[in-house]
Design a protein around this motif. Structure first.
Motif, PDB file in Angstrom:
ATOM      1  N   PRO A 214       4.265  -1.843  -5.487  1.00 43.18           N
ATOM      2  CA  PRO A 214       3.322  -0.849  -4.971  1.00 43.18           C
ATOM      3  C   PRO A 214       1.919  -1.016  -5.546  1.00 43.18           C
ATOM      4  CG  PRO A 214       5.362   0.184  -5.719  1.00 43.18           C
ATOM      5  CD  PRO A 214       5.376  -1.229  -6.214  1.00 43.18           C
TER       6      PRO A 214
ATOM      7  N   ALA B 295      -2.298   8.985  -7.082  1.00 43.81           N
ATOM      8  CA  ALA B 295      -1.114   8.980  -6.222  1.00 43.81           C
ATOM      9  C   ALA B 295       0.199   8.967  -7.002  1.00 43.81           C
ATOM     10  CB  ALA B 295      -1.169   7.810  -5.245  1.00 43.81           C
ATOM     11  N   PRO B 296       0.304   8.219  -8.124  1.00 41.49           N
ATOM     12  CA  PRO B 296       1.585   8.202  -8.832  1.00 41.49           C
ATOM     13  C   PRO B 296       2.044   9.584  -9.314  1.00 41.49           C
ATOM     14  CG  PRO B 296       0.236   6.356  -9.541  1.00 41.49           C
ATOM     15  CD  PRO B 296      -0.641   7.242  -8.698  1.00 41.49           C
TER      16      PRO B 296
ATOM     17  N   LEU C 168      -1.127   1.576  -5.599  1.00 48.16           N
ATOM     18  CA  LEU C 168      -1.382   2.971  -5.267  1.00 48.16           C
ATOM     19  C   LEU C 168      -2.780   3.406  -5.678  1.00 48.16           C
ATOM     20  CD1 LEU C 168       2.026   4.403  -6.556  1.00 48.16           C
ATOM     21  CD2 LEU C 168       1.471   3.556  -4.257  1.00 48.16           C
TER      22      LEU C 168
ATOM     23  N   VAL D 190       4.847  11.193  -3.236  1.00 50.28           N
ATOM     24  CA  VAL D 190       4.860   9.763  -3.553  1.00 50.28           C
ATOM     25  C   VAL D 190       6.001   9.443  -4.506  1.00 50.28           C
ATOM     26  CG1 VAL D 190       3.552   7.866  -4.585  1.00 50.28           C
ATOM     27  CG2 VAL D 190       2.380   9.557  -3.164  1.00 50.28           C
TER      28      VAL D 190
ATOM     29  N   THR E 127       0.835  -1.211   0.000  1.00 49.41           N
ATOM     30  CA  THR E 127       0.000   0.000   0.000  1.00 49.41           C
ATOM     31  C   THR E 127       0.862   1.251   0.000  1.00 49.41           C
ATOM     32  OG1 THR E 127      -0.066   0.057   2.410  1.00 49.41           O
ATOM     33  CG2 THR E 127      -1.836  -1.152   1.296  1.00 49.41           C
ATOM     34  N   LEU E 128       0.239   2.385  -0.289  1.00 49.49           N
ATOM     35  CA  LEU E 128       0.935   3.670  -0.240  1.00 49.49           C
ATOM     36  C   LEU E 128       1.471   3.935   1.158  1.00 49.49           C
ATOM     37  CD1 LEU E 128       1.846   6.355  -1.366  1.00 49.49           C
ATOM     38  CD2 LEU E 128      -0.498   7.213  -1.103  1.00 49.49           C
TER      39      LEU E 128
ATOM     40  N   THR F  97       4.425   0.125 -11.396  1.00 46.50           N
ATOM     41  CA  THR F  97       2.977  -0.030 -11.284  1.00 46.50           C
ATOM     42  C   THR F  97       2.382  -0.257 -12.674  1.00 46.50           C
ATOM     43  OG1 THR F  97       2.744   2.384 -11.349  1.00 46.50           O
ATOM     44  CG2 THR F  97       2.750   1.327  -9.177  1.00 46.50           C
TER      45      THR F  97
ATOM     46  N   GLY G  90      -1.207   2.611 -11.328  1.00 45.00           N
ATOM     47  CA  GLY G  90      -1.128   2.489  -9.878  1.00 45.00           C
ATOM     48  C   GLY G  90      -1.324   1.085  -9.361  1.00 45.00           C
TER      49      GLY G  90
END
Length: 202
Positions: A133, A139-140, A135, A145, A102-103, A163, A177
């Motif tokens: 990851p 988020a990427p 995400l 991050v 997870t993030l 990802t 992600g």
């Protein structure tokens, strides 16, 4: 006979693998990957660890039954005062696969946070650590991050899987992600070990 030789050769890269599942939805597929590892590398010793949030999506009992091993839960409350689980895990494994990560897990690992047995093990081990990851959408592209991911990419002894596109469970949209499959993460770790001239652990 040729196919059997290939399997044995791949198994020769790692003998003791710890698979860590964190609280991303993809951890629900861990039973599939347990079977894949067992069928692909029957001689490989395997152990499994779950974060507390991972236990929401996959049963600790199911992982234990399928793997034939007691499952390590990343919580100090699981252990007595004389146990030192982070030391035993760090010394036992020659490969640790965090799948999915997870993030929150990625960020803590990148920052060097060591507040749980598993985090202590990851920061103390000499084993190769592979991270896939998982995400959330958007988020990427976040610069914070990105810095965390870059820090893990540059860290010796860590292999960071790229990802992949994944469909959002809430919106249905496809975006970058998603976590790479565990078999791809494993192959990346094999490539890293071979490129570094590593030999099979004793």
């Amino acid at each position: 006979m040729e196919e059997q030789h290939v399997v044995e050769e791949r198994h020769g890269d790692f003998e003791r693998v710890l698979v860590v599942g964190t609280g991303a939805l993809g951890v629900a597929f861990l039973p599939f990957w347990i079977n894949w590892l067992g069928n692909s590398f029957p001689g490989m010793e395997q152990r499994y660890a779950l974060t507390r949030s991972a236990c929401r999506f996959v049963s600790r009992d199911a992982v234990a039954v399928l793997s034939g091993k007691e499952v390590f839960v990343d919580d100090w409350k699981e252990f007595s005062g004389v146990d030192v689980p982070h030391v035993s895990l760090a010394e036992w494994a020659d490969l640790i696969l965090v799948h999915p990560a997870t993030l929150n897990f990625v960020s803590r690992f990148a920052l060097g946070v060591a507040d749980t047995p598993l985090m202590l093990a990851l920061h103390s081990t000499r084993a190769l650590v592979g991270v896939a990851p998982s995400l959330p959408p958007g988020a990427p592209a976040n610069p914070v991050v990105q810095r965390h991911l870059a820090a893990l990419r540059e860290r010796p002894g860590v292999v960071l899987a790229p990802t992949i596109p994944a469909r959002s469970a809430s919106t249905g949209e496809v975006a970058d992600g998603g976590s790479a499959p565990l078999n791809e993460l494993y192959d990346l770790c094999v490539e890293r070990r071979r490129s570094a001239g590593g030999e099979r652990a004793s």
